[in-house]
Design a protein around this motif. Sequence first.
Motif, PDB file in Angstrom:
ATOM      1  N   TRP A 134       0.816  -1.212   0.000  1.00 30.87           N
ATOM      2  CA  TRP A 134       0.000   0.000   0.000  1.00 30.87           C
ATOM      3  C   TRP A 134       0.850   1.262   0.000  1.00 30.87           C
ATOM      4  O   TRP A 134       0.471   2.278  -0.580  1.00 30.87           O
ATOM      5  N   MET A 135       2.025   1.199   0.625  1.00 31.76           N
ATOM      6  CA  MET A 135       2.859   2.392   0.698  1.00 31.76           C
ATOM      7  C   MET A 135       3.561   2.713  -0.619  1.00 31.76           C
ATOM      8  O   MET A 135       4.268   3.717  -0.718  1.00 31.76           O
ATOM      9  N   LYS A 136       3.332   1.899  -1.626  1.00 31.98           N
ATOM     10  CA  LYS A 136       3.797   2.229  -2.978  1.00 31.98           C
ATOM     11  C   LYS A 136       2.834   3.200  -3.663  1.00 31.98           C
ATOM     12  O   LYS A 136       3.147   3.750  -4.719  1.00 31.98           O
ATOM     13  N   GLN A 137       1.667   3.392  -3.038  1.00 34.09           N
ATOM     14  CA  GLN A 137       0.715   4.370  -3.548  1.00 34.09           C
ATOM     15  C   GLN A 137       1.286   5.777  -3.373  1.00 34.09           C
ATOM     16  O   GLN A 137       2.221   6.001  -2.604  1.00 34.09           O
ATOM     17  N   GLN A 138       0.694   6.730  -4.050  1.00 41.45           N
ATOM     18  CA  GLN A 138       1.192   8.105  -4.004  1.00 41.45           C
ATOM     19  C   GLN A 138       1.000   8.760  -2.644  1.00 41.45           C
ATOM     20  O   GLN A 138       1.765   9.643  -2.255  1.00 41.45           O
ATOM     21  N   GLY A 139      -0.017   8.352  -1.904  1.00 38.84           N
ATOM     22  CA  GLY A 139      -0.253   8.956  -0.601  1.00 38.84           C
ATOM     23  C   GLY A 139      -1.409   8.315   0.132  1.00 38.84           C
ATOM     24  O   GLY A 139      -2.062   7.390  -0.366  1.00 38.84           O
ATOM     25  N   ASP A 140      -1.678   8.816   1.328  1.00 33.49           N
ATOM     26  CA  ASP A 140      -2.722   8.237   2.174  1.00 33.49           C
ATOM     27  C   ASP A 140      -4.101   8.284   1.520  1.00 33.49           C
ATOM     28  O   ASP A 140      -4.900   7.365   1.660  1.00 33.49           O
ATOM     29  N   GLN A 141      -4.396   9.377   0.796  1.00 37.13           N
ATOM     30  CA  GLN A 141      -5.739   9.494   0.234  1.00 37.13           C
ATOM     31  C   GLN A 141      -5.981   8.477  -0.878  1.00 37.13           C
ATOM     32  O   GLN A 141      -7.124   8.075  -1.107  1.00 37.13           O
ATOM     33  N   ASN A 142      -4.917   8.025  -1.520  1.00 37.50           N
ATOM     34  CA  ASN A 142      -5.063   6.983  -2.537  1.00 37.50           C
ATOM     35  C   ASN A 142      -5.426   5.647  -1.896  1.00 37.50           C
ATOM     36  O   ASN A 142      -6.256   4.896  -2.417  1.00 37.50           O
ATOM     37  N   VAL A 143      -4.800   5.359  -0.759  1.00 37.56           N
ATOM     38  CA  VAL A 143      -5.115   4.138  -0.021  1.00 37.56           C
ATOM     39  C   VAL A 143      -6.551   4.184   0.495  1.00 37.56           C
ATOM     40  O   VAL A 143      -7.313   3.221   0.366  1.00 37.56           O
ATOM     41  N   ILE A 144      -6.927   5.317   1.078  1.00 39.76           N
ATOM     42  CA  ILE A 144      -8.289   5.480   1.594  1.00 39.76           C
ATOM     43  C   ILE A 144      -9.312   5.319   0.472  1.00 39.76           C
ATOM     44  O   ILE A 144     -10.332   4.641   0.631  1.00 39.76           O
ATOM     45  N   THR A 145      -9.039   5.932  -0.676  1.00 43.87           N
ATOM     46  CA  THR A 145      -9.957   5.831  -1.810  1.00 43.87           C
ATOM     47  C   THR A 145     -10.140   4.386  -2.241  1.00 43.87           C
ATOM     48  O   THR A 145     -11.276   3.899  -2.392  1.00 43.87           O
ATOM     49  N   ASP A 146      -9.031   3.691  -2.456  1.00 49.27           N
ATOM     50  CA  ASP A 146      -9.104   2.317  -2.966  1.00 49.27           C
ATOM     51  C   ASP A 146      -9.802   1.381  -1.987  1.00 49.27           C
ATOM     52  O   ASP A 146     -10.648   0.568  -2.390  1.00 49.27           O
ATOM     53  N   LEU A 147      -9.462   1.476  -0.713  1.00 46.15           N
ATOM     54  CA  LEU A 147     -10.036   0.554   0.263  1.00 46.15           C
ATOM     55  C   LEU A 147     -11.512   0.843   0.522  1.00 46.15           C
ATOM     56  O   LEU A 147     -12.334  -0.076   0.569  1.00 46.15           O
ATOM     57  N   MET A 148     -11.873   2.120   0.673  1.00 44.64           N
ATOM     58  CA  MET A 148     -13.269   2.437   0.935  1.00 44.64           C
ATOM     59  C   MET A 148     -14.143   2.144  -0.278  1.00 44.64           C
ATOM     60  O   MET A 148     -15.278   1.677  -0.136  1.00 44.64           O
ATOM     61  N   THR A 149     -13.631   2.409  -1.466  1.00 43.43           N
ATOM     62  CA  THR A 149     -14.400   2.132  -2.678  1.00 43.43           C
ATOM     63  C   THR A 149     -14.637   0.634  -2.842  1.00 43.43           C
ATOM     64  O   THR A 149     -15.730   0.196  -3.223  1.00 43.43           O
ATOM     65  N   LYS A 150     -13.617  -0.158  -2.519  1.00 48.59           N
ATOM     66  CA  LYS A 150     -13.723  -1.608  -2.674  1.00 48.59           C
ATOM     67  C   LYS A 150     -14.650  -2.236  -1.649  1.00 48.59           C
ATOM     68  O   LYS A 150     -15.476  -3.089  -1.978  1.00 48.59           O
ATOM     69  N   TYR A 151     -14.538  -1.816  -0.403  1.00 44.44           N
ATOM     70  CA  TYR A 151     -15.247  -2.501   0.676  1.00 44.44           C
ATOM     71  C   TYR A 151     -16.472  -1.761   1.227  1.00 44.44           C
ATOM     72  O   TYR A 151     -17.230  -2.335   2.006  1.00 44.44           O
ATOM     73  N   TYR A 152     -16.646  -0.492   0.843  1.00 41.30           N
ATOM     74  CA  TYR A 152     -17.723   0.278   1.453  1.00 41.30           C
ATOM     75  C   TYR A 152     -18.427   1.183   0.443  1.00 41.30           C
ATOM     76  O   TYR A 152     -19.073   2.160   0.806  1.00 41.30           O
ATOM     77  N   GLY A 153     -18.273   0.841  -0.815  1.00 38.74           N
ATOM     78  CA  GLY A 153     -18.710   1.716  -1.896  1.00 38.74           C
ATOM     79  C   GLY A 153     -20.123   2.248  -1.800  1.00 38.74           C
ATOM     80  O   GLY A 153     -20.374   3.430  -2.058  1.00 38.74           O
ATOM     81  N   GLU A 154     -21.080   1.397  -1.403  1.00 42.52           N
ATOM     82  CA  GLU A 154     -22.478   1.811  -1.376  1.00 42.52           C
ATOM     83  C   GLU A 154     -22.777   2.817  -0.265  1.00 42.52           C
ATOM     84  O   GLU A 154     -23.804   3.501  -0.308  1.00 42.52           O
ATOM     85  N   LYS A 155     -21.883   2.911   0.707  1.00 42.95           N
ATOM     86  CA  LYS A 155     -22.115   3.820   1.834  1.00 42.95           C
ATOM     87  C   LYS A 155     -21.125   4.979   1.852  1.00 42.95           C
ATOM     88  O   LYS A 155     -20.865   5.560   2.895  1.00 42.95           O
ATOM     89  N   ILE A 156     -20.594   5.301   0.688  1.00 42.90           N
ATOM     90  CA  ILE A 156     -19.760   6.494   0.556  1.00 42.90           C
ATOM     91  C   ILE A 156     -20.634   7.632   0.056  1.00 42.90           C
ATOM     92  O   ILE A 156     -21.320   7.504  -0.956  1.00 42.90           O
ATOM     93  N   LYS A 157     -20.621   8.733   0.765  1.00 40.22           N
ATOM     94  CA  LYS A 157     -21.404   9.905   0.359  1.00 40.22           C
ATOM     95  C   LYS A 157     -20.479  11.113   0.401  1.00 40.22           C
ATOM     96  O   LYS A 157     -20.257  11.716   1.451  1.00 40.22           O
ATOM     97  N   THR A 158     -19.902  11.463  -0.749  1.00 42.83           N
ATOM     98  CA  THR A 158     -18.951  12.570  -0.797  1.00 42.83           C
ATOM     99  C   THR A 158     -19.659  13.897  -0.534  1.00 42.83           C
ATOM    100  O   THR A 158     -20.814  14.097  -0.906  1.00 42.83           O
ATOM    101  N   TYR A 159     -18.931  14.792   0.106  1.00 47.12           N
ATOM    102  CA  TYR A 159     -19.473  16.125   0.347  1.00 47.12           C
ATOM    103  C   TYR A 159     -19.681  16.857  -0.976  1.00 47.12           C
ATOM    104  O   TYR A 159     -18.909  16.660  -1.928  1.00 47.12           O
ATOM    105  N   PRO A 160     -20.681  17.715  -1.063  1.00 42.01           N
ATOM    106  CA  PRO A 160     -20.893  18.499  -2.289  1.00 42.01           C
ATOM    107  C   PRO A 160     -19.657  19.329  -2.628  1.00 42.01           C
ATOM    108  O   PRO A 160     -19.036  19.935  -1.744  1.00 42.01           O
ATOM    109  N   ASP A 161     -19.300  19.352  -3.896  1.00 42.99           N
ATOM    110  CA  ASP A 161     -18.103  20.067  -4.337  1.00 42.99           C
ATOM    111  C   ASP A 161     -18.121  21.542  -3.953  1.00 42.99           C
ATOM    112  O   ASP A 161     -17.077  22.129  -3.646  1.00 42.99           O
ATOM    113  N   GLU A 162     -19.308  22.140  -3.972  1.00 40.59           N
ATOM    114  CA  GLU A 162     -19.387  23.588  -3.743  1.00 40.59           C
ATOM    115  C   GLU A 162     -19.114  23.975  -2.286  1.00 40.59           C
ATOM    116  O   GLU A 162     -18.991  25.161  -1.978  1.00 40.59           O
ATOM    117  N   TRP A 163     -18.987  23.004  -1.391  1.00 39.15           N
ATOM    118  CA  TRP A 163     -18.700  23.313   0.008  1.00 39.15           C
ATOM    119  C   TRP A 163     -17.212  23.559   0.265  1.00 39.15           C
ATOM    120  O   TRP A 163     -16.840  24.122   1.296  1.00 39.15           O
TER     121      TRP A 163
END
Length: 227
Positions: free
Chosen positions: A147-176
């Motif tokens: 995992w530490m071959k990734q570019q940074g922590d947010q890449n790891v968080i993205t990949d793991l949450m998308t893979k295992y928790y995708g249906e319960k991810i609710k990103t904040y509105p961009d305009e905030w």
Amino acid sequence: MINVCCVCYGEKYKPQYPKILYNMVKRHLTLPFKFICFSDSVYLKKQLPAEIEVRQFPEHDLQGWWNKLQLFHPKTDLSGTNFYLDLDVVVVDSLDRFMTYGKDDEFSPIRDFGQPHRWFNSSVMKWNNSYASPIIWDNFIKEKSIWMKQQGDQNVITDLMTKYYGEKIKTYPDEWTFSYKWTTRKNQKFSESVRTYEQVPGASIAVFHGKPDPHESGQEWVKSNWK
């Protein structure tokens, strides 16, 4: 009670950064909260006001931004709703809507500014460790070297949450949120000559990625809020 968290690791940011972040949160959050700063410094507690709780991370072999993943460590003792802000953000308006957004079992990050359709940006995120610890920390530590071959922590968080928790991810509105350098996620201003550094109406948080840092900004709207 909401846990508002930040990470002050190494010597990149001086104690004024968590102190000012706390001040901004206090001005812009009306809901009850506990402000927690995770740090490797044994002296930081003496340099910050008593309202800021300073905690040590459980692990001591990670460097730089990888320590942010320890927010999801089961031994960080973060129960209930957790809200994280990078030290170098500038809060300009109410944070209440970030706390009440989504359900208790949903993961809410902001989208990245450079590649918003691919990555989350870990500068601002809300979560509960009852689900995040086994998904993020446990999986990260199992194959840390990979995992530490990734570019940074947010890449790891993205990949793991998308893979295992995708249906319960609710990103904040961009305009905030907005990028201090680029403003929007649709028009990245890579050339400094075209950057205008304006405050975006209706947004609550300015994200500083790369340089400059908030204390280096000459913009009046930054100076009036970063204090």
